[in-house]
Scaffold this active site. Sequence first.
Site, PDB file in Angstrom:
ATOM      1  N   HIS A   1       0.814  -1.219   0.000  1.00  0.00           N
ATOM      2  CA  HIS A   1       0.000   0.000   0.000  1.00  0.00           C
ATOM      3  C   HIS A   1       0.844   1.263   0.000  1.00  0.00           C
ATOM      4  O   HIS A   1       0.328   2.343  -0.265  1.00  0.00           O
ATOM      5  CB  HIS A   1      -0.934   0.000   1.218  1.00  0.00           C
ATOM      6  CG  HIS A   1      -2.002  -1.039   1.111  1.00  0.00           C
ATOM      7  ND1 HIS A   1      -3.283  -0.756   0.713  1.00  0.00           N
ATOM      8  CD2 HIS A   1      -1.968  -2.377   1.300  1.00  0.00           C
ATOM      9  CE1 HIS A   1      -3.992  -1.868   0.678  1.00  0.00           C
ATOM     10  NE2 HIS A   1      -3.218  -2.870   1.039  1.00  0.00           N
TER      11      HIS A   1
ATOM     12  N   ASP B   1       3.906   9.459  -0.911  1.00  0.00           N
ATOM     13  CA  ASP B   1       2.721   8.726  -0.480  1.00  0.00           C
ATOM     14  C   ASP B   1       2.445   7.599  -1.466  1.00  0.00           C
ATOM     15  O   ASP B   1       2.612   7.790  -2.677  1.00  0.00           O
ATOM     16  CB  ASP B   1       1.514   9.684  -0.459  1.00  0.00           C
ATOM     17  CG  ASP B   1       0.513   9.326   0.635  1.00  0.00           C
ATOM     18  OD1 ASP B   1       0.440   8.134   0.991  1.00  0.00           O
ATOM     19  OD2 ASP B   1      -0.195  10.228   1.110  1.00  0.00           O
TER      20      ASP B   1
HETATM   21  P1  ADP Z   1      -2.829   7.054   4.840  1.00  0.00           P
HETATM   22  O1  ADP Z   1      -3.354   5.695   4.486  1.00  0.00           O
HETATM   23  O2  ADP Z   1      -1.342   7.214   4.732  1.00  0.00           O
HETATM   24  O3  ADP Z   1      -3.337   7.560   6.168  1.00  0.00           O
HETATM   25  P2  ADP Z   1      -4.623   8.043   2.732  1.00  0.00           P
HETATM   26  O4  ADP Z   1      -4.865   9.440   2.271  1.00  0.00           O
HETATM   27  O5  ADP Z   1      -4.395   7.067   1.648  1.00  0.00           O
HETATM   28  O6  ADP Z   1      -3.414   8.099   3.764  1.00  0.00           O
HETATM   29  O7  ADP Z   1      -5.868   7.527   3.569  1.00  0.00           O
HETATM   30  C1  ADP Z   1      -6.274   8.212   4.705  1.00  0.00           C
HETATM   31  C2  ADP Z   1      -7.703   7.821   5.042  1.00  0.00           C
HETATM   32  O8  ADP Z   1      -7.963   8.260   6.372  1.00  0.00           O
HETATM   33  C3  ADP Z   1      -8.714   8.497   4.138  1.00  0.00           C
HETATM   34  O9  ADP Z   1      -9.746   7.587   3.819  1.00  0.00           O
HETATM   35  C4  ADP Z   1      -9.232   9.656   4.987  1.00  0.00           C
HETATM   36  O10 ADP Z   1     -10.577   9.988   4.749  1.00  0.00           O
HETATM   37  C5  ADP Z   1      -9.071   9.129   6.388  1.00  0.00           C
HETATM   38  N1  ADP Z   1      -8.782  10.263   7.286  1.00  0.00           N
HETATM   39  C6  ADP Z   1      -7.715  11.063   7.288  1.00  0.00           C
HETATM   40  N2  ADP Z   1      -7.843  12.034   8.212  1.00  0.00           N
HETATM   41  C7  ADP Z   1      -9.021  11.840   8.820  1.00  0.00           C
HETATM   42  C8  ADP Z   1      -9.749  12.499   9.863  1.00  0.00           C
HETATM   43  N3  ADP Z   1      -9.287  13.590  10.484  1.00  0.00           N
HETATM   44  N4  ADP Z   1     -10.941  11.991  10.219  1.00  0.00           N
HETATM   45  C9  ADP Z   1     -11.415  10.903   9.605  1.00  0.00           C
HETATM   46  N5  ADP Z   1     -10.798  10.241   8.617  1.00  0.00           N
HETATM   47  C10 ADP Z   1      -9.631  10.704   8.235  1.00  0.00           C
END
Ligand code: ADP
Length: 467
Positions: free
Chosen positions: A156, A364
Amino acid sequence: MGRLVVVSNRVGPMKDTGKAGGLAVALVDALTSSGGLWFGWSGKISEEGTFGPFQQQKTKSVQLVQIDMNQADHDSFYAGYANRTLWPVLHYRLDLAVFDRAFENGYRHVNERFASRLHPLLQQDDFVWVHDYHFMPLAATLRQMEVKVPIGFFLHIPFPAPEVLAALPNAGALIRTMLAYDVIGFQTSRDAANFRRFVVDELGGTKGAGGVVKLQDRQVLVKAYPIGIDAEAFAQFPATPDAQRNSARLAKQLAGRRQIVGVDRIDYTKGLPERFRAFARLLEDYPENQGQVSLMQVAPPSRAELDAYIDIRRELEGLTGHVNSRFSQLDWTPIRFLARAFPRRVLAGIYRSSHVGLVTPLRDGMNLVAKEYVAAQAPEDPGVLVLSRFAGAAEGMPEAISVNPYSDEDVARGLQRALTMPLDERRARWQPMFDRLCREDAKNWSSSFVADLMASRREVGASLTAA
Ligand code: ADP
């Protein structure tokens, strides 16, 4: 069609609790369509033996099997090798990586334990899909136990250039164990190419047709499967009462001004301090935005036990104070930093109320926030995505405004362009991205990986032992 067995560090939830990411939704979908088993860590530390009792839960045709870890395994495997060694190295951050023999041993040990717990649960017509950097050597260990079923792996997070990965002690041995998989999936074609190059340049393998790499008796399909989101669901969220209530509160607070939004876990890969500085640069270089445009950063803390993560949160709090004390006006605060999580429906409302989605990771694997922001926009008046060129998502979103997250000037320029973009250009950029998100969604991602895994046929007797 055989049974699908998914292995991932964390298991479930099976139902969308509002917090589940696109990954859980996609996997649940794949599991329920074939019937299956989902195997992983319970998230609990138990000192009763190395691995605590199995927790089994049966939802329809899907069995969840979760096992505990003891404190020592958690420290060396999870907090150690996975998050202090592999996470930084695979994100190109050699400066933050800790190389510790005890971590490496713990990682191997936990992979062996997981394999030995999984082994008796496997059936002859299963196919196994292993997820992420926690379990890179899992297939090699299963092969030593004479497991012959197809096993696939999906990473991932990014797979770096071989020149970077070579700095990891024993990188060659680790990557060699991965050739025990039949299919290896990556987020982008660049990651897949980096992996093939490592196998050829560092291990002496060769390239075959269609992305295959070969080494001795092993032939492995290496391919990009960019992960998607449930785009149609996200497009519906802003119309839900929950989202609308929160959007209305936001609109009142904004009072006709515009908002840039960032949504990320607090993590050094996300480029958050750089982002805050770039926003300050926007206010300096384009002062017409002062009093008119604010940045809302939503960032739930993650891996709070690691020092690097505590430091970054402190730095962000300091930067917020600095920028706000410098630029605030009586009725306008430039940065609002909310260190908390929100349900996905509420997030969708925040995305829709924001004129610019600012996604600037330094590196990322994919970045789902970029996709969620686009999916949540109003088709008649969409916002603009400003996206780091170093996010995996950039490969499939050429209509976004691409920026270099290391350059505050470049990000400020990109923001200004987004803030001044005419409606017809915003629509022309948004529509093809949205259409692509619907076509290449989470279900499409899991079904294309599973189809390739099913098509792979393991040659009887060919096994590669952990080097
Ligand atoms: P990572 O997997 O590195 O955290 P991604 O952008 O691929 O980064 O996925 C992050 C996920 O977490 C997304 O689905 C996003 O909506 C969720 N997310 C990030 N910040 C928040 C938050 N403050 N509250 C709820 N969900 C969040």
